[in-house]
Design an enzyme around this catalytic site. Structure first.
Site, short mmCIF file in Angstrom:
data_model
loop_
_atom_site.label_atom_id
_atom_site.label_comp_id
_atom_site.label_asym_id
_atom_site.label_seq_id
_atom_site.Cartn_x
_atom_site.Cartn_y
_atom_site.Cartn_z
N TYR A 189 -5.08 -3.14 -18.34
CA TYR A 189 -5.19 -4.54 -18.74
C TYR A 189 -6.61 -5.09 -18.73
O TYR A 189 -6.82 -6.27 -19.03
CB TYR A 189 -4.30 -5.42 -17.84
CG TYR A 189 -4.54 -5.29 -16.35
CD1 TYR A 189 -5.61 -5.93 -15.72
CD2 TYR A 189 -3.70 -4.51 -15.55
CE1 TYR A 189 -5.82 -5.81 -14.36
CE2 TYR A 189 -3.91 -4.38 -14.19
CZ TYR A 189 -4.98 -5.04 -13.60
OH TYR A 189 -5.19 -4.92 -12.25
N ARG A 231 -12.84 -8.14 -8.62
CA ARG A 231 -12.14 -7.01 -8.00
C ARG A 231 -12.48 -5.76 -8.78
O ARG A 231 -11.92 -5.50 -9.84
CB ARG A 231 -10.63 -7.28 -7.99
CG ARG A 231 -9.81 -6.06 -7.62
CD ARG A 231 -8.36 -6.39 -7.37
NE ARG A 231 -7.68 -7.06 -8.46
CZ ARG A 231 -7.19 -6.47 -9.55
NH1 ARG A 231 -7.35 -5.17 -9.73
NH2 ARG A 231 -6.55 -7.17 -10.47
N HIS A 235 -5.58 -3.83 -7.87
CA HIS A 235 -4.95 -4.88 -7.07
C HIS A 235 -4.39 -4.29 -5.78
O HIS A 235 -4.63 -4.81 -4.69
CB HIS A 235 -3.85 -5.57 -7.87
CG HIS A 235 -3.09 -6.59 -7.12
ND1 HIS A 235 -3.62 -7.80 -6.77
CD2 HIS A 235 -1.82 -6.59 -6.63
CE1 HIS A 235 -2.73 -8.51 -6.10
NE2 HIS A 235 -1.63 -7.79 -6.00
#
Length: 391
Positions: free
Chosen positions: A296, A283, A287
């Site tokens: 992160y 990805r 998200h």
């Protein structure tokens, strides 16, 4: 990215070619047919059986799918959508698998399968309606055999398995009629693979030999949780514990995604049961539009995966082999611009929902009890003085 060899599945069928490969749990290696450098390569078990015109079509599909994603993200930033689930980097997995479907096959997506919806001829405005909050969740099952987006993580895998069991009882599995035999695809992500619903669907699908393909897009992040904290083994190997085969495919390779999904679907249509396809991808975006992935994950990882961009590798292949000229790319860009205009204007023009319409989507034939409830609720709404405060 190769994994150690795994034992043969006990559900192996007597097939040759790619179906036999699936029954052997595919290959211990990642299935790849087009490298990140745009070079065609051979695989011992899977092959792409379409011509270059199909690859041109795949390129168009991926470019337009990415434009849908880009426009929807911009619309959310301008306050026109409440949220949007991005798919940046996952176009090949979705377009490849989506184009492997036959008209009679049925799709149960999550909330990110915009490319699959495109391949099923779903107007992307239908997708925007859900994220704009003007779609109450109703969906015409005859529209592209594409189910409603599922927000509850993993729940659609049980829906897919139940539908697949219904296909068995309708006698449209294993008849040998290519225009009749059908299968189901359930899409989910690596994060959803940890959900109980997904594992329960595996059990039911294996027990009933249901004609369902579980297509897991492993984009390596369940929001902010890396795949290493979800599974000690590659996800495709989990299928062995449930008694059916699994295959890992390069999810950034549209040709391999097509070939592997095509074989898994045919295996299901022939009555040989479920398959787990793990599309190993990344990805590259967030998200959702509420997520900040810089908190992160390392930017270096994102940059390395940009070199494996699914669209660019097809573009390089087409260009290097002299299969297209600049006019081809310009025409697709023009089409993308028109699609963007369609989405921008259409999103703002989406009608507000009518609350009483919810009663029309409960049953195929409305019951007397439901009709009475609808009339009672309508009377309740009429009891409000909507003109108060108008002046």
């Amino acid at each position: 990215m190769s994994e150690s060899a795994v034992p043969r599945s006990s559900t192996a069928g007597d097939f040759g070619g790619p179906q036999a490969a699936i029954d052997e749990l595919g290959s211990a290696e990642l299935v790849q047919l087009l490298t990140p450098e745009g070079e065609r390569v051979e695989h011992p078990d899977f092959s792409f059986d379409l011509g270059d015109d199909a690859i041109k079509g795949f390129y168009r599909d991926m470019v337009l799918t990415r434009r849908i994603d880009t426009e929807a993200t911009a619309l959310q930033r301008h306050g026109e959508l409440g949220i949007w689930a991005q798919l940046l980097g996952q176009e090949a997995a979705q377009v490849g698998s989506g184009r492997a479907l036959r008209p009679q096959d049925f799709v149960f997506p999550t909330y990110r399968e915009h490319g699959v919806a495109w391949c099923r001829d779903i107007d992307p405005l239908r997708l925007l309606g859900l994220f704009r909050g003007v779609d109450q969740g109703g969906w015409d099952p005859n529209e592209g055999n594409f189910g409603l987006y599922t927000i509850v993580i993993g729940a659609q895998t049980l829906h897919a398995t139940g539908y697949a069991m219904g296909l068995q009882r309708d006698g449209v599995v294993g008849t040998g009629d290519a225009d009749r035999d059908a299968a189901v695809v359930a899409y989910f992500g690596d994060g959803a693979s940890s959900q109980g619903d997904v594992n329960e669907s595996f059990i039911f699908a294996a027990s009933y030999n249901a004609p369902v393909v579980f297509f897991c897009q492993n984009n390596q992040w369940a929001i902010s949780e890396p795949i290493e904290r979800q599974s000690r083994i590659p996800l495709y190997q989990r299928a062995l514990g449930f008694g059916f085969p699994g295959v890992r495919v390069d999810g950034n390779d549209v040709l391999a995604s097509y070939a592997v999904t095509q074989a898994a679907l045919q295996r299901a249509r022939d009555g040989q049961g479920p398959t787990l396809v793990e599309a190993y991808t990344y990805r590259m975006g967030a998200h959702t539009t509420t997520d900040d992935p810089t908190r992160y994950r390392l930017s270096a990882d994102v940059e390395s995966w940009k070199l494996k961009d699914p669209i660019q590798r097809v573009k390089v292949y087409l260009t290097r082999n002299g299969l297209v000229d600049q006019d081809f790319f310009d025409e697709i860009e023009d089409e993308a611009e028109k699609l963007g205009e369609h989405l921008r204007a259409g999103c703002k023009a989406l009608p507000e929902p009518r609350i009483l319409d919810t009663f029309d989507y409960v049953y195929a034939e409305q019951t007397a009890e439901l009709a009475a409830e609808r009339d009672g609720f309508a009377a309740y709404l009429d009891s409000f003085d909507t003109t108060a405060g108008a002046h």
